[in-house]
Design an enzyme around this catalytic site. Sequence first.
Site, PDB file in Angstrom:
ATOM      1  CB  THR A   1     -55.154 -90.265  58.319  1.00 55.92           C
ATOM      2  OG1 THR A   1     -54.667 -88.775  57.421  1.00 55.92           O
ATOM      3  CG2 THR A   1     -55.314 -90.989  57.453  1.00 55.92           C
ATOM      4  CB  VAL A   2     -59.569 -92.747  60.522  1.00 57.19           C
ATOM      5  CG1 VAL A   2     -60.059 -94.207  61.333  1.00 57.19           C
ATOM      6  CG2 VAL A   2     -59.915 -91.613  61.278  1.00 57.19           C
TER       7      VAL A   2
ATOM      8  CE  LYS B   1     -60.177 -87.738  64.482  1.00 51.36           C
ATOM      9  NZ  LYS B   1     -61.487 -87.329  65.195  1.00 51.36           N
TER      10      LYS B   1
ATOM     11  N   GLY C   1     -59.450 -86.660  56.744  1.00 55.90           N
ATOM     12  CA  GLY C   1     -60.116 -85.242  56.502  1.00 55.90           C
ATOM     13  C   GLY C   1     -58.991 -84.044  57.009  1.00 55.90           C
TER      14      GLY C   1
ATOM     15  N   GLY D   1     -60.238 -93.327  56.032  1.00 55.43           N
ATOM     16  CA  GLY D   1     -60.614 -92.131  55.546  1.00 55.43           C
ATOM     17  C   GLY D   1     -59.686 -91.271  56.164  1.00 55.43           C
TER      18      GLY D   1
ATOM     19  CG  ASP E   1     -69.835 -81.652  63.822  1.00 57.42           C
ATOM     20  OD1 ASP E   1     -70.649 -80.939  63.099  1.00 57.42           O
ATOM     21  OD2 ASP E   1     -68.756 -82.126  63.170  1.00 57.42           O
TER      22      ASP E   1
END
Length: 487
Positions: A21-22, A37, A17, A15, A131
Site C-alpha cells: 500500500t502506498v 510504500k 496492490g 493506492g 515491468d
Amino acid sequence: MPARLGRYAVRRRIGSGGFATVWLAYDEQLDSPVAIKVLAENWTEDSHVRQRFLEEGRFLRKVESPHVVTVYDAGSLEDDRPYLVMSYADQGTLADRLEDEGLTVPQACEVVRQIGAGLHALHQRGVLHRDIKPANVLFRTVDPEHEGTVVRAMVGDLGLGKALDVSSRLTMIAGTPSFVAPEQAQGEHLDARADQFSLAALTFLMLSGRPPYSHSSLSAAAAPPPPPPLSTTERPFPQAVDDVVRRGLAADRNDRYPDMPAYVAALAEALGESGMGSLPARWLPVDPELTQPGNKPSLVPSHDDLPAPVPPKRRPWWPAAVLALVLMVAGGLGGYAAWQHAHETRTFTDEDRTLRVTVPSSWARDVSLANWMPPAAPFSQSALSVGNKADWRASGEGVFVGLMPEKKLPTSLPQHPACSKPGKTERGTTGDPSVSATSTGCPGGGIIIEKAEQVSPTKLLWIQVRSDDEKTAEQVLDTVRTLGSLG
C-alpha cells in the site's frame, strides 16, 4: 488510516496492490510531501516477497537520475513490516493520462525520451526493470530554473527489478503480458533489450492509442505474432516511424537496437519535426486537480486536514471513443478496463525449470517450487504448488503440478467422494495420452480437476486444479507446460 508511519505524518492513501500500500505522507523535518510504500500484512512472513520488496529500495538507491523514482529512507513498522520512503509523484501515472486525455505526438516522444533515460540509468548500474507499463510511468511537477513548472516522467515500481548478473537464475516468470518481452515470458536469461521491448510497446500505445498486443497470459507473450501497423486513419505515421517501433518489438532480441539510447534516438529521427515541437509543448500540462499533498501538518493530521474528494474530470471525447473502438477492433476485449483486467495473472516455473503454470494473481499466496517425493518413488521429482492459502487443497483455490516415474497411465484417479458429484476417470481423445476426472460441488464450493498425462516413456505429469469456477480451472489447466527433456 494510520496517523504516522515512522516519523512521517500520514495524509491519505494513494493506492494499493497485491503486495503493498502506498501512502501520501509529510516529512516534517524536510518540509516536503513523500510517498511511503508499505509491505502488505499478508506478505509479512513470506521471505521471498519481503526480499523483493527490500531489493526494490536497494535498486532505486543505486541510481541517481531525475527519471527514476528516488528512495529517501527505509524503515520497519512495529509489526516488522518494511517500508520505503520515496519521491511523491503528484501528477499521477501514464495510465491516468492515457485514460483521461491521451498524449500529443511531441508529448509521447518526450515521455519516451525521459523514460528511456531512466531505464538507461538503471541498465548502467546493472539493474533491469522487467515491468515497464503505463502504471509504472509516474509524473511529478518540478521547477527548473528557466522553464517554470513542468511535469517530469519517472520510472517507478521496481518490484520485479533484478540485477542483470542474476536474471538468468530467476525461478519465477513475471511481468505484464502485453508489454513483456518474449524471452522474459519464456524464462530465458535477460539483458537490457527486454526493457527496450517493453518501452517499444509503450511507444506504440502512446502514439496510436492502442496496445500492440492484448495477450491474456504470459504463455501467449512467449511467442507473439508480428505487431499490427502503427498507423491508423485517425493517427497516420510515416513508414520510418513504424519501422523503428517494429524493430523495438522484434521477437528476436538480436534484431532490436543495441541499447536504449539507440532506440530513443532512432524514434526521434524518424518522427522528425512532428515529434519535436517547442520544449514546453513537449511537456505534459500540470493538472492542478492532481497536485494535492494536503495541508502541512503541525503535529498529527486530523480528518479535517484531508483534502476534499476530487470530482471526476469530464474526459475529452476522442481518447475514450477512439481507444475503446481500436481496442475492440484490435483485441476484442471491449475496452481499456477489460484489457487491463486480462493481465492479472502470474506464471511460475519450478526450481528444476521443468514445469510451468500460469494462475490468477489472487492465487499466488502459498507458493512452493521445490521437488516432491511421489508415492513409492526412489527419487524426488520436479513439482510446483500455487494456492490462495496454505490449506487450499482442502477448501481453497490452487494448482499442483508434479512429475512421477511411471510407464503407463493409471486406470483411475482420485474421485473426491466429499464432493457432491465425484468425478469419473475418462481417457483423452485419440492421440491424447491422458486421463482426467472432474469433481463438482466440492467442500468450500467449486470444482476439482485431476489429470495424469504421459509426457515421456518413463514419466507421468500429475495435475490437480481446484477453483471456485470451472472456466478458471480449465484456463489454468491449459497453461501447464513441461520444459526441456524429461528422460
